[in-house]
Design a protein around this motif. Structure first.
Motif, PDB file in Angstrom:
ATOM      1  N   TYR A  30      34.517  34.718  39.704  1.00  9.22           N
ATOM      2  CA  TYR A  30      34.670  33.267  39.837  1.00  9.22           C
ATOM      3  C   TYR A  30      33.640  32.512  39.002  1.00  9.22           C
ATOM      4  N   SER A  31      32.418  33.048  38.886  1.00 12.75           N
ATOM      5  CA  SER A  31      31.391  32.351  38.120  1.00 12.75           C
ATOM      6  C   SER A  31      31.771  32.266  36.644  1.00 12.75           C
TER       7      SER A  31
ATOM      8  N   PRO B 114      44.270  29.757  43.759  1.00 10.68           N
ATOM      9  CA  PRO B 114      44.952  31.030  43.456  1.00 10.68           C
ATOM     10  C   PRO B 114      43.976  32.157  43.124  1.00 10.68           C
ATOM     11  N   LEU B 115      42.885  31.826  42.441  1.00 15.36           N
ATOM     12  CA  LEU B 115      41.926  32.873  42.095  1.00 15.36           C
ATOM     13  C   LEU B 115      41.326  33.494  43.351  1.00 15.36           C
TER      14      LEU B 115
ATOM     15  N   LEU C  36      41.848  37.350  44.899  1.00  8.82           N
ATOM     16  CA  LEU C  36      40.715  38.211  45.237  1.00  8.82           C
ATOM     17  C   LEU C  36      40.797  38.651  46.698  1.00  8.82           C
ATOM     18  N   HIS C  37      41.167  37.732  47.563  1.00  9.84           N
ATOM     19  CA  HIS C  37      41.331  38.064  48.981  1.00  9.84           C
ATOM     20  C   HIS C  37      42.478  39.047  49.181  1.00  9.84           C
TER      21      HIS C  37
ATOM     22  N   LEU D  96      39.028  42.017  47.410  1.00 11.75           N
ATOM     23  CA  LEU D  96      37.886  41.911  46.514  1.00 11.75           C
ATOM     24  C   LEU D  96      37.009  40.707  46.828  1.00 11.75           C
ATOM     25  N   LEU D  97      37.315  40.002  47.924  1.00 12.20           N
ATOM     26  CA  LEU D  97      36.573  38.773  48.211  1.00 12.20           C
ATOM     27  C   LEU D  97      35.541  38.981  49.314  1.00 12.20           C
ATOM     28  N   ARG D  98      35.972  39.372  50.491  1.00 20.09           N
ATOM     29  CA  ARG D  98      35.059  39.441  51.628  1.00 20.09           C
ATOM     30  C   ARG D  98      34.583  40.867  51.863  1.00 20.09           C
TER      31      ARG D  98
END
Length: 474
Positions: free
Chosen positions: A164-165, A435-436, A440-441, A445-447
């Motif tokens: 995201y960065s 959407p990004l 990832l969720h 790949l998110l939490r």
């Protein structure tokens, strides 16, 4: 050059003075060149110094974030702040600056820049950009990413930060900054056909920086869900206090210090005069005063407001109130009177308090209150501009036919432009970042896992806690 015209006439009237006239003309030309070079040197030095102040805000973000989370996640959130600068440096160099400020002499694009990829052909005298301008804008871009990282602290996978960065600093943020700050941007007051005759005013980024970072953080935290333990079984909020008020206060003062580069530095130059006594230096001084007053008003209002609501004098609340005032005044810091800055800060404090109450009711969890502070107060800052902009200040900062604030007798055109600015920023960031984060969720790949969250990220993914007793065998 008038002086050379005079010396040419002198040579015609007195032929024997020809050599002297040529010498005099040459000396005046050299003096003119020296004056131009001196102005460029002073203006670029001012911009570089402002860049350093804005970059120092990254240390403020790091300290504020570290103090606002629990000790078991300190290393994690400190590392994400470092990565915001590192990743942002690469992505903004390769793509971001070009999307934000890339322009041609003809065929310019109001939506997105398309020149200077990898800083090719910089410095550019046509566009007026030198390396100092890149440094200043890069420092702004990584500030937006830092806001988002606070919203998703204590529960986010490391890979998600990297993704995201890069996307935020390399594409999402630069497009918005092109709209508002590039002379080719369709929202800019400097655009060839500005919105409602004079465009939208976002002088230093209440919308461009703070709303972009805040809205991105809003969707990330919403998709991730609250931290374990933030709400009890009945849905009542449970306070998960940060582990260090000392770091929170240190971070706040570092950010306050950096804001004197963030807002005054957005003039981009200092040696432009309005008359024999006043010039950009006057506006820069007033901008610093307005920044100070808005933050101060917001801080004291938050202190008293929270005392009435919860019965405590809470240092973290005051710090966030101060920062909320800064986020709000950033859009209009150069175009309002100091007394109006007090109103801006006062309202920003209540915006922050109200949004925090709403977040609890909606079971929304943001450890830094970043979405509420930067997104909500940033939006109020844009509206504030449409109400209180001073006619003379707006025309000094931008152009002679600028619209000005509704409450200052300027009608509603500027306010309408500011509202459109808010709507398009919310729409753009939502359309790309939601959407990004959802993808990832979806792909896990998110939490982080429940076990990792309970143990703390410092131990589970960073090799050990940030604080220890000095025993190297730990």
């Amino acid at each position: 050059m008038a002086t050379c015209d005079f010396t040419t006439s002198l040579a015609g009237a007195f032929p024997t003075s020809s050599n002297f006239s040529e010498l005099l003309c040459s000396k005046f030309s050299q003096l003119d060149d020296l004056n131009v070079a001196t102005k460029l040197a002073v203006d670029n030095s001012f911009l570089l110094f402002s860049s350093y102040l804005v970059f120092a805000m990254q240390l403020g973000f790091a300290m504020l974030c570290a103090g606002s989370v629990r000790a078991k996640n300190t290393s994690n959130i400190m590392l994400t702040n470092v990565l915001d600068a590192v990743i942002g440096g690469l992505s903004y160099y390769l793509f971001g600056f070009a999307f934000a400020f890339g322009r041609y002499e003809s065929g310019n694009n109001g939506f997105i820049g398309r020149h200077f990829f990898g800083l090719k052909k910089l410095p550019d005298p046509v566009a007026g950009y030198d390396y100092s301008f890149f440094m200043f804008q890069w420092a702004f871009a990584i500030a937006a990413a830092g806001i988002t990282s606070g919203s998703i602290g204590e529960r986010t996978q490391f890979y998600a930060y990297l993704v995201y960065s890069s996307f935020l600093t390399g594409f999402v943020y630069p497009v918005v900054s092109h709209w508002a700050w590039s002379p080719d941007g369709w929202l800019s007051p400097l655009y060839k056909s500005p919105l409602f005759g004079s465009g939208a005013i976002d002088f230093a980024g209440s919308g461009v920086v703070h709303m972009v970072g805040g809205i991105a953080g809003l969707w990330a935290a919403y998709i991730e869900g609250p931290r374990i333990g933030r709400f009890d079984a009945d849905g009542n909020p449970v306070t998960l206090r940060g582990h260090s008020s000392t770091l929170v206060v240190l971070g706040t003062f570092l950010l306050w210090f950096g804001w004197y580069g963030f807002n005054p530095g957005s003039y981009l130059a200092i040696l432009n005069s309005y008359d024999s006594f006043r010039g950009y230096w006057t506006g820069i001084g007033r901008t610093a005063v307005n920044t100070t007053l808005a933050g101060s008003a917001a801080g004291i209002t938050t202190l008293l407001g929270k005392r009435l609501l919860i019965g405590h004098w809470n240092v973290a609340d005051v710090c966030n109130g101060v920062l909320g005032g800064f986020a709000a005044i950033t859009a209009g810091c150069s175009v309002v009177e100091p007394w109006a800055a007090l109103i801006c800060g006062f309202v920003a404090a209540w915006v922050l308090i109200a949004l925090n109450k709403l977040a609890e009711k909606l079971k929304y969890d943001d450890p830094l209150e970043a979405a509420q502070l930067h997104g909500g107060c940033g939006a109020w800052g844009l509206i504030f501009v449409g109400l209180f902009t001073n006619k003379d200040y707006a025309r000094q900062a931008y152009r002679d036919d600028m619209n000005y604030g509704l409450f200052m007798g300027g009608g509603g055109k500027l306010l309408a432009a500011q509202i459109i600015d808010i709507l398009v920023i919310v729409g753009w960031v939502t359309a790309l970042m939601f959407p990004l984060f959802y993808l990832l969720h979806h792909f896990n790949l998110l939490r982080i896992s429940m076990g990792d969250e309970l143990k703390g990220l410092d131990v589970t993914i960073h090799g050990g806690p940030a604080y220890h007793d000095g025993d190297d065998t730990f």
